[in-house]
Scaffold this motif. Structure first.
Motif, PDB file in Angstrom:
ATOM      1  N   VAL A 110      23.738  -2.261  -1.013  1.00 14.06           N
ATOM      2  CA  VAL A 110      24.222  -1.273  -2.009  1.00 14.06           C
ATOM      3  C   VAL A 110      23.986  -1.740  -3.444  1.00 14.06           C
ATOM      4  O   VAL A 110      24.529  -1.159  -4.375  1.00 14.06           O
ATOM      5  CB  VAL A 110      25.718  -0.999  -1.771  1.00 14.06           C
ATOM      6  CG1 VAL A 110      25.954  -0.405  -0.392  1.00 14.06           C
ATOM      7  CG2 VAL A 110      26.545  -2.271  -1.948  1.00 14.06           C
ATOM      8  N   LEU A 111      23.223  -2.792  -3.611  1.00 13.84           N
ATOM      9  CA  LEU A 111      22.975  -3.335  -4.944  1.00 13.84           C
ATOM     10  C   LEU A 111      22.164  -2.329  -5.787  1.00 13.84           C
ATOM     11  O   LEU A 111      21.171  -1.762  -5.308  1.00 13.84           O
ATOM     12  CB  LEU A 111      22.222  -4.661  -4.832  1.00 13.84           C
ATOM     13  CG  LEU A 111      21.731  -5.268  -6.155  1.00 13.84           C
ATOM     14  CD1 LEU A 111      22.935  -5.675  -7.014  1.00 13.84           C
ATOM     15  CD2 LEU A 111      20.845  -6.497  -5.873  1.00 13.84           C
ATOM     16  N   ASP A 112      22.599  -2.164  -7.013  1.00 17.26           N
ATOM     17  CA  ASP A 112      21.877  -1.316  -7.967  1.00 17.26           C
ATOM     18  C   ASP A 112      21.124  -2.239  -8.934  1.00 17.26           C
ATOM     19  O   ASP A 112      21.717  -2.818  -9.854  1.00 17.26           O
ATOM     20  CB  ASP A 112      22.852  -0.426  -8.735  1.00 17.26           C
ATOM     21  CG  ASP A 112      22.117   0.524  -9.677  1.00 17.26           C
ATOM     22  OD1 ASP A 112      20.862   0.530  -9.664  1.00 17.26           O
ATOM     23  OD2 ASP A 112      22.806   1.236 -10.435  1.00 17.26           O
ATOM     24  N   PRO A 113      19.824  -2.421  -8.722  1.00 21.13           N
ATOM     25  CA  PRO A 113      19.085  -3.361  -9.583  1.00 21.13           C
ATOM     26  C   PRO A 113      19.106  -2.973 -11.045  1.00 21.13           C
ATOM     27  O   PRO A 113      18.933  -3.843 -11.919  1.00 21.13           O
ATOM     28  CB  PRO A 113      17.653  -3.289  -9.028  1.00 21.13           C
ATOM     29  CG  PRO A 113      17.803  -2.747  -7.640  1.00 21.13           C
ATOM     30  CD  PRO A 113      18.991  -1.824  -7.686  1.00 21.13           C
ATOM     31  N   ALA A 114      19.357  -1.705 -11.328  1.00 19.18           N
ATOM     32  CA  ALA A 114      19.348  -1.268 -12.735  1.00 19.18           C
ATOM     33  C   ALA A 114      20.662  -1.541 -13.444  1.00 19.18           C
ATOM     34  O   ALA A 114      20.755  -1.370 -14.665  1.00 19.18           O
ATOM     35  CB  ALA A 114      19.011   0.225 -12.804  1.00 19.18           C
TER      36      ALA A 114
ATOM     37  N   ASP B 175      26.423  -5.032 -11.859  1.00 17.78           N
ATOM     38  CA  ASP B 175      26.386  -5.057 -10.393  1.00 17.78           C
ATOM     39  C   ASP B 175      25.554  -6.237  -9.900  1.00 17.78           C
ATOM     40  O   ASP B 175      25.915  -6.910  -8.936  1.00 17.78           O
ATOM     41  CB  ASP B 175      25.817  -3.744  -9.869  1.00 17.78           C
ATOM     42  CG  ASP B 175      25.998  -3.610  -8.368  1.00 17.78           C
ATOM     43  OD1 ASP B 175      26.851  -4.355  -7.798  1.00 17.78           O
ATOM     44  OD2 ASP B 175      25.309  -2.785  -7.739  1.00 17.78           O
ATOM     45  N   VAL B 176      24.452  -6.510 -10.574  1.00 20.17           N
ATOM     46  CA  VAL B 176      23.607  -7.638 -10.174  1.00 20.17           C
ATOM     47  C   VAL B 176      24.354  -8.950 -10.338  1.00 20.17           C
ATOM     48  O   VAL B 176      24.342  -9.828  -9.467  1.00 20.17           O
ATOM     49  CB  VAL B 176      22.290  -7.636 -10.976  1.00 20.17           C
ATOM     50  CG1 VAL B 176      21.514  -8.931 -10.725  1.00 20.17           C
ATOM     51  CG2 VAL B 176      21.455  -6.423 -10.626  1.00 20.17           C
TER      52      VAL B 176
ATOM     53  N   ALA C 275      27.059 -13.537  -7.931  1.00 24.40           N
ATOM     54  CA  ALA C 275      28.242 -14.405  -7.842  1.00 24.40           C
ATOM     55  C   ALA C 275      28.803 -14.397  -6.423  1.00 24.40           C
ATOM     56  O   ALA C 275      29.210 -15.431  -5.878  1.00 24.40           O
ATOM     57  CB  ALA C 275      29.299 -13.958  -8.849  1.00 24.40           C
ATOM     58  N   LEU C 276      28.848 -13.199  -5.807  1.00 22.25           N
ATOM     59  CA  LEU C 276      29.369 -13.119  -4.441  1.00 22.25           C
ATOM     60  C   LEU C 276      28.468 -13.859  -3.469  1.00 22.25           C
ATOM     61  O   LEU C 276      28.939 -14.587  -2.590  1.00 22.25           O
ATOM     62  CB  LEU C 276      29.501 -11.649  -4.042  1.00 22.25           C
ATOM     63  CG  LEU C 276      30.055 -11.382  -2.640  1.00 22.25           C
ATOM     64  CD1 LEU C 276      30.994 -10.187  -2.650  1.00 22.25           C
ATOM     65  CD2 LEU C 276      28.927 -11.141  -1.645  1.00 22.25           C
TER      66      LEU C 276
END
Length: 525
Positions: free
Chosen positions: A294-298, A302-303, A308-309
């Motif tokens: 579910v990562l949003d590269p933009a 979020d990145v 970090a997680l």
């Protein structure tokens, strides 16, 4: 041509393997029968030789007795029948042979001038009177002569005595002969009877040995059957020992059962360990994969949060693998390296370290003042793990006490907390790998290996870990280690190793931090 001996040698080796009995029962019976046969043969041979010797001695005594009888009759020179003096050597021989009754297998013969003249009436296996070779050997002797002669009926033992009479120029010879082989027949018959009885005895011994060996080897067959019945998925088979005599084979069966218990327990623990390890390692991977999906590269925020997680989860996986490797090394002899340790100083140093684990009411309890042989790094690792566990299950400001003391031949090092306590049902399970108590931890990043490592370190020192806890009253974890006194320093051999701690410890102002005595002090609450 050069390749032919190899198949021939292989065929002979295969033939020997086929002829060699494989069953232990057959080998036992074979050896038993061999020993019985050897004993029977030895007894029969010795008995036969003794009987033959007794027979030969009896024949020698009989020959000597007959000669004495001859001498008694001829010494008087009077014919017992007529009362007149003997007229000739022939009359002497005839009278001697007539008055002496021959026994079975005994023969009397009389020779005059080397020629046969008289013999006893007892029938003989062969006619020595017609044997010219025997006549030449015994019929013309000049002095008493004994010897053996091989006749057509076997060995003949004889004694020839010359007979003379004054006034008669003829020379006579009286011969007493025994057919030795016929006389020894009784010994031969006895030996044959012993062999026949022995053969029956061997058959009975074989039958008895077959039954006894079968009963004796029954536990061994059950061991083999149990071992064959054990598979990778079923380790529950055991050898029945109820009702069996308490002998070596029953002891073997019990030992095999105990070994199977340990193997089954070890396999079960290994399976649980693999399942738990797979689950624990799969969890961070699942978390990372879910966030990456579910990562949003933009979105920079979020990145950063996802990175970090991921870093946190990888760190947790790395720590878990390191702890697993540590537990694996715990079974090796070099896991601990004992050296002289000032227990009071080490206790103070560890206390200074664990105070940084969390905002708790840290207290230093009793301190053992002794120089002992310990591994300071492993002991520090174990106490820090216990203190970290206490921090996980307590709130800020809760009391956590660390201390050490000598109790008989043991050193007690404990960590006492005021947390929620551990239920009795969980007190043994919490030391298992990946296990956690039913009381919820305040932090969830632990892998459940800390207490397993503590127990491994204690066991490597030759000690154990004790847990005293009641729900709602906190928990006390106590390392019980052998108090092996360190040897005195070479420059000061007179010091007492149990009183060598300087008041000026590595952690300053130790006495200022010692509170009132804590009731537990490593024992029951």
């Amino acid at each position: 041509m050069s390749e032919e001996p190899a198949p021939a040698a292989g065929w002979r080796a295969a033939a020997r393997r086929r002829l060699t009995p494989r069953a232990a029962r057959v080998r036992i019976i074979g050896w038993a029968l061999l020993l019985v046969l050897l004993a029977l043969a030895l007894v029969t041979l010795v008995t036969w030789r003794l009987l033959v010797r007794a027979t030969d001695e009896r024949m020698d005594v009989a020959l000597a007795a007959e000669v004495e009888e001859f001498d008694r009759i001829t010494a008087s020179g009077i014919d017992p029948d007529t009362g007149e003096p003997f007229a000739s050597v022939a009359d002497v021989l005839q009278t001697v042979i007539t008055y002496n009754l021959a026994r079975p297998n005994e023969k009397f013969l009389g020779y005059v001038d080397g020629a046969y003249r008289f013999q006893s009436r007892i029938e003989a296996p062969v006619l020595l009177s017609e044997d010219a070779a025997f006549a030449r050997l015994a019929g013309d002797v000049r002095e008493p002569t004994s010897g053996r002669y091989a006749s057509g009926a076997g060995e003949v033992r004889y004694l020839a005595v010359p007979v003379t009479l004054e006034g008669d120029p003829a020379r006579g010879v009286a011969v007493v002969a025994y057919f030795a082989d016929q006389e020894r027949q009784a010994a031969d018959d006895t030996a044959q009877l012993m062999l026949a009885v022995g053969a029956v005895t061997v058959l009975l011994a074989a039958a008895g040995a077959w039954v006894v060996a079968g009963r004796v080897l029954a536990p061994v067959r059950e061991v083999a059957a149990t071992a064959q019945g054990i598979t990778e998925t079923d380790l529950s088979g055991r050898i029945p020992v109820e009702g069996r005599p308490d002998d070596e084979l029953t002891g073997l069966a019990r030992a095999v059962n105990a070994m199977l218990d340990r193997v089954e327990g070890g396999v079960a623990a290994q399976r649980r360990f693999l399942d738990d390890a797979g689950h624990e390692l799969r969890t961070p991977i699942t978390i990372v994969r879910g966030h990456l999906d579910v990562l949003d590269p933009a979105d920079p925020d979020d990145v950063r949060a996802t990175v970090a997680l991921v870093d946190d989860e990888l760190e947790r996986m790395n720590r878990m693998v390191s702890e697993l490797l540590l537990l694996a090394r715990a079974e090796q002899p070099e896991f601990v390296r004992p050296q002289p340790v000032d227990v009071a100083e080490l206790t103070a140093e560890v206390f200074g370290k664990v105070r940084r684990l969390g905002d708790r009411d840290w207290r230093l309890g009793a301190v053992a003042r002794a120089d002992l042989l310990l591994d300071p790094q492993r002991l520090t690792q174990a106490v820090v793990a216990l203190a970290d566990n206490a921090v996980r299950y307590t709130e800020p400001g809760d009391r956590v006490v660390l201390g050490s003391r000598l109790s008989g031949a043991d050193l007690l090092v404990w960590v006492d907390d005021a947390g929620p306590g551990i239920a009795a049902a969980d007190q043994e399970r919490v030391f298992e790998r990946f296990a956690r108590g039913s009381a919820g931890a305040r932090r969830s990043d632990g892998a459940g290996l800390g207490l397993s490592i503590v127990r491994a370190i204690a066991a490597a020192h030759g000690g154990r870990v004790e847990l005293h806890s009641r729900p709602g009253e906190g928990a006390t974890f106590t390392l019980v280690l052998p108090a092996r006194v360190a040897p005195p320093e070479p420059d000061d051999p007179g010091d007492d190793p149990l009183d060598t701690v300087d008041d000026d410890l590595a952690t300053p102002a130790l006495s200022d931090r010692v509170p009132d005595p804590v009731p537990t002090e490593g024992g029951p609450r």
